[in-house]
Design an enzyme around this catalytic site. Structure first.
Site, PDB file in Angstrom:
ATOM      1  N   ASP A  88      -1.487  -0.240 -27.467  1.00 11.72           N
ATOM      2  CA  ASP A  88      -1.105  -1.167 -26.390  1.00 11.72           C
ATOM      3  C   ASP A  88      -0.218  -2.240 -27.035  1.00 11.72           C
ATOM      4  OD1 ASP A  88      -2.846  -1.968 -23.457  1.00 11.72           O
ATOM      5  OD2 ASP A  88      -1.227  -3.244 -24.227  1.00 11.72           O
ATOM      6  N   ASN A 107       0.449  -6.920 -21.038  1.00 11.55           N
ATOM      7  CA  ASN A 107      -0.273  -7.335 -19.818  1.00 11.55           C
ATOM      8  C   ASN A 107      -1.784  -7.312 -20.011  1.00 11.55           C
ATOM      9  OD1 ASN A 107      -0.150  -8.282 -17.158  1.00 11.55           O
ATOM     10  ND2 ASN A 107      -0.662  -6.251 -16.350  1.00 11.55           N
ATOM     11  N   SER A 143       0.449   7.553  -8.937  1.00 10.53           N
ATOM     12  CA  SER A 143      -0.006   6.664  -7.870  1.00 10.53           C
ATOM     13  C   SER A 143       0.206   7.314  -6.514  1.00 10.53           C
ATOM     14  CB  SER A 143       0.814   5.370  -7.949  1.00 10.53           C
ATOM     15  OG  SER A 143       0.676   4.629  -6.772  1.00 10.53           O
ATOM     16  N   THR A 151       1.559   5.995  -4.323  1.00  5.66           N
ATOM     17  CA  THR A 151       2.880   5.539  -3.886  1.00  5.66           C
ATOM     18  C   THR A 151       3.899   6.688  -3.865  1.00  5.66           C
ATOM     19  OG1 THR A 151       4.467   3.739  -4.171  1.00  5.66           O
ATOM     20  CG2 THR A 151       3.741   4.789  -6.160  1.00  5.66           C
ATOM     21  N   TYR A 166       9.311   0.532  -8.852  1.00  5.71           N
ATOM     22  CA  TYR A 166       8.031   0.902  -9.495  1.00  5.71           C
ATOM     23  C   TYR A 166       7.619   2.310  -9.057  1.00  5.71           C
ATOM     24  CZ  TYR A 166       3.007   1.495  -9.933  1.00  5.71           C
ATOM     25  OH  TYR A 166       1.761   2.031 -10.181  1.00  5.71           O
ATOM     26  N   LYS A 181       7.190   6.231 -11.065  1.00  5.06           N
ATOM     27  CA  LYS A 181       6.058   7.177 -11.019  1.00  5.06           C
ATOM     28  C   LYS A 181       6.563   8.551 -10.569  1.00  5.06           C
ATOM     29  CE  LYS A 181       2.922   4.414 -12.422  1.00  5.06           C
ATOM     30  NZ  LYS A 181       2.410   4.584 -13.776  1.00  5.06           N
ATOM     31  N   ASN A 218      -6.362   3.007  -4.365  1.00  8.43           N
ATOM     32  CA  ASN A 218      -6.360   1.563  -4.678  1.00  8.43           C
ATOM     33  C   ASN A 218      -7.553   1.171  -5.554  1.00  8.43           C
ATOM     34  OD1 ASN A 218      -4.656   1.972  -2.258  1.00  8.43           O
ATOM     35  ND2 ASN A 218      -4.425  -0.240  -2.391  1.00  8.43           N
TER      36      ASN A 218
HETATM   37  P1  NAD Z   1      -2.492  -2.893 -16.673  1.00  9.64           P
HETATM   38  O1  NAD Z   1      -1.233  -3.659 -16.668  1.00  9.64           O
HETATM   39  O2  NAD Z   1      -3.770  -3.639 -16.616  1.00  9.64           O
HETATM   40  O3  NAD Z   1      -2.536  -1.919 -17.942  1.00  9.64           O
HETATM   41  C1  NAD Z   1      -1.384  -1.365 -18.505  1.00  9.64           C
HETATM   42  C2  NAD Z   1      -1.447  -1.613 -19.999  1.00  9.64           C
HETATM   43  O4  NAD Z   1      -0.291  -1.023 -20.605  1.00  9.64           O
HETATM   44  C3  NAD Z   1      -1.430  -3.101 -20.349  1.00  9.64           C
HETATM   45  O5  NAD Z   1      -2.495  -3.386 -21.217  1.00  9.64           O
HETATM   46  C4  NAD Z   1      -0.088  -3.311 -21.019  1.00  9.64           C
HETATM   47  O6  NAD Z   1      -0.127  -4.313 -22.030  1.00  9.64           O
HETATM   48  C5  NAD Z   1       0.220  -1.927 -21.564  1.00  9.64           C
HETATM   49  N1  NAD Z   1       1.656  -1.614 -21.699  1.00  9.64           N
HETATM   50  C6  NAD Z   1       2.633  -1.764 -20.765  1.00  9.64           C
HETATM   51  N2  NAD Z   1       3.807  -1.358 -21.255  1.00  9.64           N
HETATM   52  C7  NAD Z   1       3.583  -0.938 -22.521  1.00  9.64           C
HETATM   53  C8  NAD Z   1       4.408  -0.416 -23.545  1.00  9.64           C
HETATM   54  N3  NAD Z   1       5.736  -0.264 -23.381  1.00  9.64           N
HETATM   55  N4  NAD Z   1       3.849  -0.080 -24.730  1.00  9.64           N
HETATM   56  C9  NAD Z   1       2.513  -0.241 -24.925  1.00  9.64           C
HETATM   57  N5  NAD Z   1       1.699  -0.735 -24.001  1.00  9.64           N
HETATM   58  C10 NAD Z   1       2.212  -1.072 -22.806  1.00  9.64           C
HETATM   59  O7  NAD Z   1      -2.410  -1.851 -15.463  1.00  9.64           O
HETATM   60  P2  NAD Z   1      -3.538  -0.901 -14.854  1.00  9.64           P
HETATM   61  O8  NAD Z   1      -3.869  -1.425 -13.507  1.00  9.64           O
HETATM   62  O9  NAD Z   1      -4.604  -0.665 -15.827  1.00  9.64           O
HETATM   63  O10 NAD Z   1      -2.686   0.416 -14.641  1.00  9.64           O
HETATM   64  C11 NAD Z   1      -2.641   1.447 -15.612  1.00  9.64           C
HETATM   65  C12 NAD Z   1      -1.669   2.517 -15.153  1.00  9.64           C
HETATM   66  O11 NAD Z   1      -2.081   3.003 -13.881  1.00  9.64           O
HETATM   67  C13 NAD Z   1      -0.239   2.007 -14.971  1.00  9.64           C
HETATM   68  O12 NAD Z   1       0.642   3.026 -15.394  1.00  9.64           O
HETATM   69  C14 NAD Z   1      -0.129   1.801 -13.469  1.00  9.64           C
HETATM   70  O13 NAD Z   1       1.177   1.930 -13.015  1.00  9.64           O
HETATM   71  C15 NAD Z   1      -1.015   2.938 -12.953  1.00  9.64           C
HETATM   72  N6  NAD Z   1      -1.528   2.655 -11.614  1.00  9.64           N
HETATM   73  C16 NAD Z   1      -2.212   1.500 -11.387  1.00  9.64           C
HETATM   74  C17 NAD Z   1      -2.687   1.215 -10.106  1.00  9.64           C
HETATM   75  C18 NAD Z   1      -3.422  -0.064  -9.831  1.00  9.64           C
HETATM   76  O14 NAD Z   1      -3.592  -0.421  -8.664  1.00  9.64           O
HETATM   77  N7  NAD Z   1      -3.911  -0.791 -10.827  1.00  9.64           N
HETATM   78  C19 NAD Z   1      -2.462   2.125  -9.060  1.00  9.64           C
HETATM   79  C20 NAD Z   1      -1.768   3.303  -9.334  1.00  9.64           C
HETATM   80  C21 NAD Z   1      -1.310   3.570 -10.626  1.00  9.64           C
HETATM   81  C1  UD1 Z   2       0.341  -1.816  -3.606  1.00  9.97           C
HETATM   82  C2  UD1 Z   2       1.707  -1.247  -3.922  1.00  9.97           C
HETATM   83  C3  UD1 Z   2       1.524   0.145  -4.551  1.00  9.97           C
HETATM   84  C4  UD1 Z   2       0.635   0.066  -5.777  1.00  9.97           C
HETATM   85  C5  UD1 Z   2      -0.704  -0.566  -5.358  1.00  9.97           C
HETATM   86  C6  UD1 Z   2      -1.633  -0.763  -6.513  1.00  9.97           C
HETATM   87  C7  UD1 Z   2       3.244  -2.222  -2.290  1.00  9.97           C
HETATM   88  C8  UD1 Z   2       4.112  -1.952  -1.100  1.00  9.97           C
HETATM   89  N1  UD1 Z   2       2.496  -1.169  -2.707  1.00  9.97           N
HETATM   90  O1  UD1 Z   2      -0.308  -0.938  -2.694  1.00  9.97           O
HETATM   91  O2  UD1 Z   2       2.778   0.674  -4.918  1.00  9.97           O
HETATM   92  O3  UD1 Z   2       0.397   1.359  -6.308  1.00  9.97           O
HETATM   93  O4  UD1 Z   2      -0.455  -1.849  -4.768  1.00  9.97           O
HETATM   94  O5  UD1 Z   2      -1.109  -1.660  -7.450  1.00  9.97           O
HETATM   95  O6  UD1 Z   2       3.241  -3.313  -2.834  1.00  9.97           O
HETATM   96  N2  UD1 Z   2      -2.776  -7.461   1.640  1.00  9.97           N
HETATM   97  C9  UD1 Z   2      -2.886  -8.620   2.382  1.00  9.97           C
HETATM   98  N3  UD1 Z   2      -2.797  -9.814   1.729  1.00  9.97           N
HETATM   99  C10 UD1 Z   2      -2.603  -9.903   0.378  1.00  9.97           C
HETATM  100  C11 UD1 Z   2      -2.506  -8.709  -0.368  1.00  9.97           C
HETATM  101  C12 UD1 Z   2      -2.588  -7.503   0.293  1.00  9.97           C
HETATM  102  O7  UD1 Z   2      -3.055  -8.582   3.594  1.00  9.97           O
HETATM  103  O8  UD1 Z   2      -2.531 -11.013  -0.153  1.00  9.97           O
HETATM  104  C13 UD1 Z   2      -2.886  -6.160   2.351  1.00  9.97           C
HETATM  105  C14 UD1 Z   2      -1.662  -5.280   2.188  1.00  9.97           C
HETATM  106  O9  UD1 Z   2      -0.667  -5.582   3.115  1.00  9.97           O
HETATM  107  C15 UD1 Z   2      -2.295  -3.893   2.357  1.00  9.97           C
HETATM  108  C16 UD1 Z   2      -3.695  -4.053   1.750  1.00  9.97           C
HETATM  109  O10 UD1 Z   2      -3.954  -5.464   1.774  1.00  9.97           O
HETATM  110  O11 UD1 Z   2      -2.444  -3.586   3.719  1.00  9.97           O
HETATM  111  C17 UD1 Z   2      -3.765  -3.567   0.315  1.00  9.97           C
HETATM  112  O12 UD1 Z   2      -2.707  -4.173  -0.422  1.00  9.97           O
HETATM  113  P1  UD1 Z   2      -2.519  -3.968  -2.004  1.00  9.97           P
HETATM  114  O13 UD1 Z   2      -3.793  -4.281  -2.693  1.00  9.97           O
HETATM  115  O14 UD1 Z   2      -1.306  -4.723  -2.405  1.00  9.97           O
HETATM  116  O15 UD1 Z   2      -2.301  -2.398  -2.174  1.00  9.97           O
HETATM  117  P2  UD1 Z   2      -1.198  -1.429  -1.516  1.00  9.97           P
HETATM  118  O16 UD1 Z   2      -0.377  -2.116  -0.523  1.00  9.97           O
HETATM  119  O17 UD1 Z   2      -1.905  -0.203  -1.033  1.00  9.97           O
END
Ligand code: NAD
Ligand code: UD1
Length: 338
Positions: free
Chosen positions: A31, A35, A124, A126, A149, A153, A179
Site C-alpha cells: 500500500d 488513502n 464495482s 458501477t 472512476y 473499473k 455498497n
Molecule cells: P480505500 O481507499 O480505503 O483503499 C484503497 C487502498 O489502496 C488505500 O489504502 C490506498 O492507500 C491504496 N492505494 C491507492 N492507490 C495506490 C497505489 N497506486 N499504490 C498502492 N496503494 C494504493 O478504498 P476501499 O473502499 O477499501 O476500496 C478498495 C477497492 O474496492 C478500490 O479499488 C475501490 O475502487 C473498490 N470498490 C470500493 C467500493 C466502496 O464503496 N468502498 C465499491 C466498489 C469498489
Molecule cells: C456511489 C458511486 C459509485 C461507487 C459507490 C461506492 C456515484 C454516482 N456512485 O454509489 O460509483 O461505487 O458510491 O463508493 O457517486 N445519499 C444521500 N445523501 C448523501 C450521500 C448519499 O442521499 O449525503 C444517497 C445517494 O443519492 C444514494 C444513496 O444515498 O441514493 C447511496 O449513496 P452512496 O453511498 O454515495 O452510494 P452510490 O450512490 O450507490
C-alpha cells in the site's frame, strides 16, 4: 505461498486481511498509504494476533513491485489498490486513469514476469451503468458508466478479460461490489473517508457524532417506494469473506469468473436512516435536497451466482451494518490514529 494484497491497509483491504489470516492464509500487503494510515497495519495485527509483511510501495513502481515478488513467495493477488471518489474522478480524470489503469497494467506485467497469473479484482456495480434494470445479473451488458472512476473499473475489467483470452494460464475473478458499509465487530477497524463523506453511511455516522449538522437526502422524487434512492448495502465483513472464496476459486481453476457481491436486497436512503436510528438510539436530522448528478433510482444485485459457484452469501443484515458502523465511529471519532 502467500497472497499479495494491494491496497491492503484500506477499508475493504484491511477487513479482508483479517479474514484471510483468520482462515490461516499467509499474506503480503502493499500500500502506498495514499488513502489510509499506517496504524491500520497495527490494528490488523492486534486483531489477528499474528504479524505479516507490509511494503510501503506504489503499484505503479515496477521496480519496487518486482522486488516484492523476488523476496516473497507470491502465488496470487487480491487487487484493491485504487482511487475511488466519483466527484474527484470527474475533476481529475488523468489522476484516476494513471493510478487505477496504469497501476493495474504495471501490476499485471510484474505478475506475469514472475509467473504469477492469478488475480482477484475489486470491481464495482458501477460497471452496470445506468441502463440495466435491477436485480443486476453478471450476464448483463456492462459499460454504460457515467464518470471516470466507473470507466476505470470497466476498462480494467476489459483488460483482464483480454488477458484471459490471450493466455489460458491466467485465472481472474472480477468481484462487483455493491455498497459496502459496516465495520469490524471490535470497533477497531472501519471506513475513514477523506474530508466530507460522499457516501451515505459515513455521512450518517458523522451526523450522529455531531461533526455534521444534518443529512442531505439526494432527491425524494425517484420511482421508488418512498422516493429516495435504493441501494444494496453489504457488510464489509461479508464482502471480505467473499474474497476468501474467490481466491479458492482461482487457485482451483483457470479462466475468467465474474460475481456480484451484494445481499440482493435494496434499502432506500430513509430505510437506512431509520435502521441507523434504531441501532444507535441517535436521531439523524435530514433535509430533502435535489438529486445528485448520475444517480440511478434503484441498484441492487442478484448475487445467486456467487452462492451457486462459490458457496458465498451475505449473512449480516442492515441492523448489524448500522450497529457496527456506529461502534467504529463512536470509538474512533477521528478515525485511525496518526
Ligand atoms: P480505500 O481507499 O480505503 O483503499 C484503497 C487502498 O489502496 C488505500 O489504502 C490506498 O492507500 C491504496 N492505494 C491507492 N492507490 C495506490 C497505489 N497506486 N499504490 C498502492 N496503494 C494504493 O478504498 P476501499 O473502499 O477499501 O476500496 C478498495 C477497492 O474496492 C478500490 O479499488 C475501490 O475502487 C473498490 N470498490 C470500493 C467500493 C466502496 O464503496 N468502498 C465499491 C466498489 C469498489
Ligand atoms: C456511489 C458511486 C459509485 C461507487 C459507490 C461506492 C456515484 C454516482 N456512485 O454509489 O460509483 O461505487 O458510491 O463508493 O457517486 N445519499 C444521500 N445523501 C448523501 C450521500 C448519499 O442521499 O449525503 C444517497 C445517494 O443519492 C444514494 C444513496 O444515498 O441514493 C447511496 O449513496 P452512496 O453511498 O454515495 O452510494 P452510490 O450512490 O450507490
Amino acid at each position: 505461498m502467500a497472497i499479495l494484497v494491494t491496497g491492503g491497509l484500506g477499508y475493504i483491504g484491511s477487513h479482508t486481511c483479517v479474514e484471510l489470516m483468520n482462515a490461516g492464509r499467509d499474506i503480503v500487503v502493499v500500500d502506498n498509504l495514499y488513502n489510509c494510515k499506517k496504524s491500520s497495519y497495527d490494528r490488523i495485527k492486534a486483531l489477528v494476533g499474528r504479524d505479516f509483511k507490509f511494503y510501503e510501495c506504489d503499484i505503479r513502481d515496477a521496480k519496487g513491485l518486482a522486488k516484492i515478488f523476488e523476496n516473497e513467495d507470491i502465488d496470487s493477488v487480491i487487487h484493491f489498490a485504487g482511487l475511488k471518489s466519483v466527484p474527484e474522478s470527474v475533476r481529475e480524470p488523468l489522476k484516476y486513469f494513471d493510478n487505477n489503469i496504469n497501476g493495474t497494467l504495471v501490476l499485471l506485467d510484474v505478475m506475469r514476469n514472475h509467473g504469477c497469473k492469478k488475480i482477484v479484482f475489486s470491481s464495482s456495480a458501477t460497471v452496470y451503468g445506468i441502463n440495466n434494470v435491477s436485480p443486476l445479473t453478471e450476464d448483463m451488458e456492462v459499460g454504460g458508466v457515467t464518470n471516470p472512476y466507473g470507466r476505470t473499473k470497466y476498462m480494467i475489467e476489459c483488460i483482464l478479460k483480454d488477458l484471459c483470452t490471450s493466455d489460458e494460464e491466467w485465472s481472474v475473478c472480477l468481484l462487483r461490489y455493491f455498497n459496502p458499509i459496516g465495520a469490524h465487530k471490535s470497533g477497531t477497524m472501519g471506513e475513514e473517508p477523506n474530508g466530507i463523506p460522499a457516501n451515505l453511511m459515513p455521512y450518517i455516522t458523522q451526523v450522529a457524532i455531531g461533526k455534521l449538522e444534518y443529512l442531505n437526502v439526494n432527491g425524494s422524487d425517484f420511482d421508488t417506494p418512498d422516493g429516495t434512492g435504493v441501494r444494496d448495502y453489504i457488510h464489509v465483513v461479508d464482502l471480505s469473506i467473499g474474497h476468501l472464496k474467490a481466491v479458492d476459486k482461482i487457485e482451483g481453476e483457470n479462466g475468467l469468473f465474474i460475481y456480484n457481491l451484494g445481499t440482493g436486497v435494496g434499502y432506500s436512503v430513509l430505510d437506512v436512516v431509520n435502521a441507523f436510528e434504531k441501532a444507535s438510539g441517535v436521531k439523524i436530522p435530514y433535509k430533502i435536497g435535489p438529486r445528485r448528478a448520475g444517480d440511478v433510482a434503484t441498484c441492487y444485485s442478484n448475487s445467486s451466482k456467487a452462492f451457486k459457484e462459490l458457496g458465498w452469501k451475505a449473512e449480516r443484515g442492515i441492523e448489524e451494518m448500522c450497529e457496527d458502523s456506529w461502534r467504529w465511529q463512536k470509538q474512533n471519532p477521528n478515525g485511525y490514529p496518526d
